[in-house]
Design a protein around this motif. Sequence first.
Motif, PDB file in Angstrom:
ATOM      1  N   MET A   1      31.012  41.117  36.348  1.00 19.99           N
ATOM      2  CA  MET A   1      30.588  39.825  36.883  1.00 19.99           C
ATOM      3  C   MET A   1      31.654  39.332  37.852  1.00 19.99           C
ATOM      4  SD  MET A   1      28.132  37.558  36.627  1.00 19.99           S
ATOM      5  CE  MET A   1      27.370  38.166  35.122  1.00 19.99           C
ATOM      6  N   SER A   2      31.293  39.266  39.144  1.00 16.33           N
ATOM      7  CA  SER A   2      32.299  38.991  40.162  1.00 16.33           C
ATOM      8  C   SER A   2      32.399  37.523  40.549  1.00 16.33           C
ATOM      9  CB  SER A   2      31.969  39.793  41.417  1.00 16.33           C
ATOM     10  OG  SER A   2      30.761  39.319  42.000  1.00 16.33           O
ATOM     11  N   GLY A   3      31.393  36.740  40.263  1.00 16.47           N
ATOM     12  CA  GLY A   3      31.367  35.371  40.739  1.00 16.47           C
ATOM     13  C   GLY A   3      30.641  35.211  42.047  1.00 16.47           C
ATOM     14  N   GLY A   4      30.156  36.327  42.621  1.00 16.47           N
ATOM     15  CA  GLY A   4      29.341  36.270  43.825  1.00 16.47           C
ATOM     16  C   GLY A   4      27.945  35.782  43.492  1.00 16.47           C
ATOM     17  N   PRO A   5      27.115  35.535  44.508  1.00 19.38           N
ATOM     18  CA  PRO A   5      25.783  34.971  44.252  1.00 19.38           C
ATOM     19  C   PRO A   5      24.885  35.882  43.422  1.00 19.38           C
ATOM     20  CG  PRO A   5      26.054  35.617  46.565  1.00 19.38           C
ATOM     21  CD  PRO A   5      27.405  35.669  45.944  1.00 19.38           C
ATOM     22  N   ASP A   6      24.981  37.186  43.632  1.00 19.30           N
ATOM     23  CA  ASP A   6      24.116  38.103  42.892  1.00 19.30           C
ATOM     24  C   ASP A   6      24.451  38.085  41.402  1.00 19.30           C
ATOM     25  OD1 ASP A   6      23.473  38.673  45.509  1.00 19.30           O
ATOM     26  OD2 ASP A   6      24.557  40.584  45.542  1.00 19.30           O
ATOM     27  N   SER A   7      25.733  38.227  41.081  1.00 21.90           N
ATOM     28  CA  SER A   7      26.124  38.292  39.682  1.00 21.90           C
ATOM     29  C   SER A   7      25.957  36.946  38.983  1.00 21.90           C
ATOM     30  CB  SER A   7      27.558  38.806  39.537  1.00 21.90           C
ATOM     31  OG  SER A   7      28.459  37.980  40.218  1.00 21.90           O
ATOM     32  N   LEU A   8      26.198  35.855  39.704  1.00 22.28           N
ATOM     33  CA  LEU A   8      25.963  34.537  39.094  1.00 22.28           C
ATOM     34  C   LEU A   8      24.487  34.342  38.797  1.00 22.28           C
ATOM     35  CD1 LEU A   8      28.311  32.000  40.932  1.00 22.28           C
ATOM     36  CD2 LEU A   8      28.594  33.056  38.673  1.00 22.28           C
ATOM     37  N   ALA A   9      23.624  34.806  39.695  1.00 18.01           N
ATOM     38  CA  ALA A   9      22.188  34.711  39.436  1.00 18.01           C
ATOM     39  C   ALA A   9      21.813  35.528  38.202  1.00 18.01           C
ATOM     40  CB  ALA A   9      21.404  35.189  40.655  1.00 18.01           C
ATOM     41  N   VAL A  24      29.415  38.429  28.791  1.00 24.34           N
ATOM     42  CA  VAL A  24      29.826  38.652  30.173  1.00 24.34           C
ATOM     43  C   VAL A  24      31.230  39.232  30.220  1.00 24.34           C
ATOM     44  CG1 VAL A  24      30.486  37.483  32.322  1.00 24.34           C
ATOM     45  CG2 VAL A  24      28.341  36.880  31.181  1.00 24.34           C
ATOM     46  N   MET A  25      31.415  40.208  31.110  1.00 20.20           N
ATOM     47  CA  MET A  25      32.756  40.692  31.434  1.00 20.20           C
ATOM     48  C   MET A  25      32.987  40.505  32.927  1.00 20.20           C
ATOM     49  SD  MET A  25      34.585  44.460  31.170  1.00 20.20           S
ATOM     50  CE  MET A  25      35.632  44.111  29.742  1.00 20.20           C
ATOM     51  N   SER A  26      34.170  40.004  33.301  1.00 18.19           N
ATOM     52  CA  SER A  26      34.573  39.876  34.696  1.00 18.19           C
ATOM     53  C   SER A  26      35.842  40.688  34.899  1.00 18.19           C
ATOM     54  CB  SER A  26      34.811  38.405  35.062  1.00 18.19           C
ATOM     55  OG  SER A  26      35.045  38.269  36.442  1.00 18.19           O
ATOM     56  N   ILE A  27      35.873  41.471  35.984  1.00 21.52           N
ATOM     57  CA  ILE A  27      36.946  42.448  36.193  1.00 21.52           C
ATOM     58  C   ILE A  27      37.723  42.131  37.460  1.00 21.52           C
ATOM     59  CG2 ILE A  27      37.459  44.888  36.555  1.00 21.52           C
ATOM     60  CD1 ILE A  27      34.881  45.520  35.007  1.00 21.52           C
ATOM     61  N   ASP A  28      39.034  42.116  37.340  1.00 20.54           N
ATOM     62  CA  ASP A  28      39.932  41.994  38.484  1.00 20.54           C
ATOM     63  C   ASP A  28      40.393  43.398  38.858  1.00 20.54           C
ATOM     64  OD1 ASP A  28      41.953  41.589  40.295  1.00 20.54           O
ATOM     65  OD2 ASP A  28      43.030  40.088  39.114  1.00 20.54           O
ATOM     66  N   VAL A  39      37.737  35.335  38.571  1.00 17.59           N
ATOM     67  CA  VAL A  39      37.505  35.629  37.159  1.00 17.59           C
ATOM     68  C   VAL A  39      37.520  34.329  36.352  1.00 17.59           C
ATOM     69  CG1 VAL A  39      38.475  36.742  35.107  1.00 17.59           C
ATOM     70  CG2 VAL A  39      38.390  37.994  37.284  1.00 17.59           C
ATOM     71  N   ALA A  40      38.457  33.451  36.680  1.00 22.55           N
ATOM     72  CA  ALA A  40      38.543  32.162  35.983  1.00 22.55           C
ATOM     73  C   ALA A  40      37.295  31.327  36.227  1.00 22.55           C
ATOM     74  CB  ALA A  40      39.791  31.406  36.435  1.00 22.55           C
ATOM     75  N   LEU A  41      36.716  31.403  37.430  1.00 22.02           N
ATOM     76  CA  LEU A  41      35.483  30.671  37.723  1.00 22.02           C
ATOM     77  C   LEU A  41      34.352  31.142  36.824  1.00 22.02           C
ATOM     78  CD1 LEU A  41      33.604  28.881  39.470  1.00 22.02           C
ATOM     79  CD2 LEU A  41      33.344  30.863  41.007  1.00 22.02           C
ATOM     80  N   VAL A  42      34.210  32.450  36.709  1.00 13.14           N
ATOM     81  CA  VAL A  42      33.151  32.987  35.852  1.00 13.14           C
ATOM     82  C   VAL A  42      33.371  32.555  34.406  1.00 13.14           C
ATOM     83  CG1 VAL A  42      32.051  35.092  35.002  1.00 13.14           C
ATOM     84  CG2 VAL A  42      32.801  34.954  37.387  1.00 13.14           C
ATOM     85  N   PRO A 155      29.019  29.986  44.819  1.00 18.20           N
ATOM     86  CA  PRO A 155      29.475  31.341  44.503  1.00 18.20           C
ATOM     87  C   PRO A 155      30.683  31.745  45.318  1.00 18.20           C
ATOM     88  CG  PRO A 155      27.577  31.450  45.934  1.00 18.20           C
ATOM     89  CD  PRO A 155      27.769  29.989  45.608  1.00 18.20           C
ATOM     90  N   VAL A 156      31.347  32.780  44.857  1.00 13.77           N
ATOM     91  CA  VAL A 156      32.466  33.384  45.579  1.00 13.77           C
ATOM     92  C   VAL A 156      31.912  34.216  46.729  1.00 13.77           C
ATOM     93  CG1 VAL A 156      34.275  35.126  45.394  1.00 13.77           C
ATOM     94  CG2 VAL A 156      33.952  33.458  43.558  1.00 13.77           C
ATOM     95  N   GLN A 157      32.609  34.218  47.869  1.00 14.57           N
ATOM     96  CA  GLN A 157      32.233  35.054  48.999  1.00 14.57           C
ATOM     97  C   GLN A 157      33.334  36.087  49.220  1.00 14.57           C
ATOM     98  OE1 GLN A 157      29.288  34.946  50.308  1.00 14.57           O
ATOM     99  NE2 GLN A 157      28.644  33.060  49.262  1.00 14.57           N
ATOM    100  N   ASP A 158      33.040  37.335  48.901  1.00  9.97           N
ATOM    101  CA  ASP A 158      33.999  38.424  49.057  1.00  9.97           C
ATOM    102  C   ASP A 158      34.086  38.805  50.533  1.00  9.97           C
ATOM    103  OD1 ASP A 158      35.435  40.788  49.098  1.00  9.97           O
ATOM    104  OD2 ASP A 158      34.434  41.645  47.345  1.00  9.97           O
ATOM    105  N   PRO A 159      35.258  38.692  51.158  1.00  9.21           N
ATOM    106  CA  PRO A 159      35.367  39.005  52.593  1.00  9.21           C
ATOM    107  C   PRO A 159      35.016  40.449  52.926  1.00  9.21           C
ATOM    108  CG  PRO A 159      37.542  38.703  51.599  1.00  9.21           C
ATOM    109  CD  PRO A 159      36.538  38.230  50.595  1.00  9.21           C
ATOM    110  N   SER A 160      35.130  41.359  51.967  1.00 12.48           N
ATOM    111  CA  SER A 160      34.796  42.752  52.252  1.00 12.48           C
ATOM    112  C   SER A 160      33.305  42.921  52.554  1.00 12.48           C
ATOM    113  CB  SER A 160      35.191  43.652  51.076  1.00 12.48           C
ATOM    114  OG  SER A 160      34.397  43.384  49.937  1.00 12.48           O
TER     115      SER A 160
END
Length: 303
Positions: A1-9, A24-28, A39-42, A155-160
Amino acid sequence: MSGGPDSLALLLLGASAMPGQVAVMSIDHGLRAEAAGEVALVESICDVLDIPFTSASVRLASGNVQAKAREARYAALGDWATQRGLGAVATAHHLDDAAETLLMRLARGSGLPGLAGVREWTHVLGFEALPLIRPLLGFRKAELEQVVETCGLTPVQDPSNGNPAFDRVRVRQHLAEHDWLDPEALAVSAQHLAEGWRAIEWYAQTDWEEMVALEETPEGLPQYRYFCNVPRAVQIETVCRIVSQLGGRVSRGEAGTAADRLWHGKNASLGGVLARCDIEKFAKVGVEMRVWRFAPEPPRRTH
């Protein structure tokens, strides 16, 4: 779970559809300084929704960054889900992902297993007893973004995701610029290809059960006998399985090259296994057929 829009949905829809039955698991991955905050947001969202949460940090092996991140991510998810006794791992792949994956693999000349693309379910890499499900494949990315926005989350926006150095980003940009390429139609084609691949898998299992037998060499080593009379795509799967059973590793491309040699009456060596070809009568049907025998390669002389 990254905090991006897809995973939050996925988190929000899963919590709504199966209250009290998700974790839920969130990975750094250690790739960006912002990851710890994401990760803290999730975690904070899970606290509000009363969802069990676990965080993890992984270290990536050298090599292709995205591939190594994927390997590390699934290893962490598999360990976590197994320890918690979870029934499956769910990821947030959606319809647009499926369309992008098909185009990427077409551009690479992938075979049918690759073109089958993002499947609705498979197994977690390295954990054959743990299902990996993708319940959002029927959703467009924009629909998932709307779910998150409606719930008042940012949601988080990953620049990559906007970096054209990555193949997927370039494919995504190409789809956005050419409206004649319909992601929904591409995703349907990927589903058809996946159905074709499942048929080959079924045929390969039947081939294994009916046409392959374990023997011994005169030296007492394990040897597989394979009466081969099937299409090349099935031959490749059976050859890969035989080599694996003998402790070797081989790609489908290497197995295909070996199968071509054997089909034309030439011996082959692959993955530490020696394959020999012959013609023998197959007792079950009383006709002569190609027979291939696979045994570990003898040790090489050092002098």
